[in-house]
Design a protein around this motif. Structure first.
Motif, PDB file in Angstrom:
ATOM      1  N   ALA A   1      -2.687  23.806  -0.962  1.00  0.00           N
ATOM      2  CA  ALA A   1      -1.027  24.175  -1.554  1.00  0.00           C
ATOM      3  C   ALA A   1      -0.964  24.240  -2.777  1.00  0.00           C
ATOM      4  N   HIS A   2      -1.396  23.753  -3.727  1.00  0.00           N
ATOM      5  CA  HIS A   2      -1.169  23.025  -4.998  1.00  0.00           C
ATOM      6  C   HIS A   2      -1.710  24.582  -5.817  1.00  0.00           C
TER       7      HIS A   2
ATOM      8  N   ALA B   1       0.686  27.112  -4.767  1.00  0.00           N
ATOM      9  CA  ALA B   1       1.538  27.246  -6.154  1.00  0.00           C
ATOM     10  C   ALA B   1       1.763  27.764  -7.160  1.00  0.00           C
ATOM     11  N   ASP B   2       0.509  27.740  -7.619  1.00  0.00           N
ATOM     12  CA  ASP B   2      -0.395  28.223  -9.115  1.00  0.00           C
ATOM     13  C   ASP B   2      -0.375  29.612  -9.458  1.00  0.00           C
ATOM     14  N   GLY B   3       0.234  30.017  -8.080  1.00  0.00           N
ATOM     15  CA  GLY B   3      -0.165  31.333  -7.839  1.00  0.00           C
ATOM     16  C   GLY B   3      -1.280  32.067  -7.674  1.00  0.00           C
ATOM     17  N   SER B   4      -2.785  31.402  -6.588  1.00  0.00           N
ATOM     18  CA  SER B   4      -3.547  32.162  -6.583  1.00  0.00           C
ATOM     19  C   SER B   4      -4.253  31.486  -5.352  1.00  0.00           C
ATOM     20  N   LEU B   5      -5.547  32.035  -5.334  1.00  0.00           N
ATOM     21  CA  LEU B   5      -5.937  30.894  -3.935  1.00  0.00           C
ATOM     22  C   LEU B   5      -7.243  30.645  -4.363  1.00  0.00           C
ATOM     23  N   PRO B   6      -7.607  29.814  -2.897  1.00  0.00           N
ATOM     24  CA  PRO B   6      -8.435  28.231  -3.850  1.00  0.00           C
ATOM     25  C   PRO B   6     -10.273  29.072  -2.864  1.00  0.00           C
ATOM     26  N   THR B   7     -11.068  28.554  -3.643  1.00  0.00           N
ATOM     27  CA  THR B   7     -12.325  29.028  -2.391  1.00  0.00           C
ATOM     28  C   THR B   7     -13.102  27.736  -2.448  1.00  0.00           C
TER      29      THR B   7
ATOM     30  N   PRO C   1      -3.105  31.381   4.369  1.00  0.00           N
ATOM     31  CA  PRO C   1      -2.343  31.145   3.128  1.00  0.00           C
ATOM     32  C   PRO C   1      -1.040  31.532   3.616  1.00  0.00           C
ATOM     33  N   LEU C   2      -0.381  31.591   4.466  1.00  0.00           N
ATOM     34  CA  LEU C   2       1.501  31.626   4.747  1.00  0.00           C
ATOM     35  C   LEU C   2       1.934  30.347   4.556  1.00  0.00           C
ATOM     36  N   TYR C   3       1.308  29.876   5.633  1.00  0.00           N
ATOM     37  CA  TYR C   3       1.672  28.503   5.710  1.00  0.00           C
ATOM     38  C   TYR C   3       2.225  27.717   4.124  1.00  0.00           C
ATOM     39  N   TYR C   4       1.024  27.697   3.332  1.00  0.00           N
ATOM     40  CA  TYR C   4       1.102  27.578   1.813  1.00  0.00           C
ATOM     41  C   TYR C   4       1.542  28.176   1.016  1.00  0.00           C
ATOM     42  N   ALA C   5       2.331  28.924   1.105  1.00  0.00           N
ATOM     43  CA  ALA C   5       3.050  29.656   0.149  1.00  0.00           C
ATOM     44  C   ALA C   5       4.219  29.078   0.704  1.00  0.00           C
ATOM     45  N   SER C   6       5.292  28.906   1.996  1.00  0.00           N
ATOM     46  CA  SER C   6       5.677  28.938   2.196  1.00  0.00           C
ATOM     47  C   SER C   6       5.843  27.011   2.136  1.00  0.00           C
ATOM     48  N   VAL C   7       5.259  26.116   1.211  1.00  0.00           N
ATOM     49  CA  VAL C   7       5.105  24.740   0.590  1.00  0.00           C
ATOM     50  C   VAL C   7       5.172  24.708  -0.633  1.00  0.00           C
TER      51      VAL C   7
ATOM     52  N   LEU D   1       4.105  13.908   1.299  1.00  0.00           N
ATOM     53  CA  LEU D   1       4.623  13.792   2.597  1.00  0.00           C
ATOM     54  C   LEU D   1       6.365  14.724   2.320  1.00  0.00           C
ATOM     55  N   LEU D   2       5.907  15.120   1.770  1.00  0.00           N
ATOM     56  CA  LEU D   2       7.103  16.760   1.707  1.00  0.00           C
ATOM     57  C   LEU D   2       6.314  17.577   2.675  1.00  0.00           C
ATOM     58  N   MET D   3       5.633  17.196   2.699  1.00  0.00           N
ATOM     59  CA  MET D   3       4.424  18.780   3.366  1.00  0.00           C
ATOM     60  C   MET D   3       3.820  18.376   5.213  1.00  0.00           C
ATOM     61  N   ARG D   4       4.652  17.099   5.120  1.00  0.00           N
ATOM     62  CA  ARG D   4       4.083  16.124   6.170  1.00  0.00           C
ATOM     63  C   ARG D   4       5.544  16.576   6.785  1.00  0.00           C
ATOM     64  N   LEU D   5       6.685  16.982   5.881  1.00  0.00           N
ATOM     65  CA  LEU D   5       8.341  17.159   6.830  1.00  0.00           C
ATOM     66  C   LEU D   5       7.867  18.184   7.005  1.00  0.00           C
TER      67      LEU D   5
END
Length: 156
Positions: free
Chosen positions: A74-75, A78-84, A120-126, A144-148
């Protein structure tokens, strides 16, 4: 509308009513059933949100085997790229809980974003929640915010 009285086979006096009266009775019955169904569904959703939120709040941070990896994903998004998959989790210095958990994690493979094969859709939504956690310097890094958010997505 014709209202005539007649005697049925059992000798009971009945009144003949038109189809209009039956239609209005049926529509009221259907609307009552529809209203009850909506109230039931809303009640189930409220109970789901309440129980899910309590569970999210009650669990200790990073108790799940993959919470750190999902938070890292998610981080990165949120920084604008996709992880490996082999990328290390980008633990912010201000996220004290996450930092202490990452340092104590063994083996080294569990420090990577090994869940990077997820869409990545969920991660983009959070991502807005991650940005908020960065602004407020949350020690859990936004866990905690991601859990909620998971609970809210589950209700949808």
């Amino acid at each position: 509308m014709n209202n005539y009285s007649s005697v049925n086979q059992n000798g009971v006096m009945t009144s003949d009513v038109s189809d209009e009266v039956f239609a209005s009775v049926d529509s009221r019955r259907i609307s009552t059933i529809g209203r009850a169904s909506i109230i039931g569904v809303v009640g189930i959703i409220i109970m789901y949100l309440a129980i899910g939120s309590l569970f999210a709040l009650e669990q200790p941070p990073f108790v799940g085997a993959d919470e750190k990896a999902h938070l890292g994903y998610a981080h990165v998004v949120a920084d604008g790229s996709l992880p490996t998959i082999d990328q290390l989790q980008p633990v912010p210095i201000w996220a004290r809980q996450w930092m202490s958990e990452a340092i104590s994690t063994t083996p080294f493979a569990n420090r990577t974003i090994w869940v990077a094969n997820h869409p990545p859709l969920y991660y983009a939504s959070v991502a807005p929640l991650i940005w908020y956690s960065e602004l407020t310097l949350r020690p859990d890094g936004g866990l905690l915010l991601m859990r909620l958010a998971n609970v809210a997505w589950g209700a949808v």
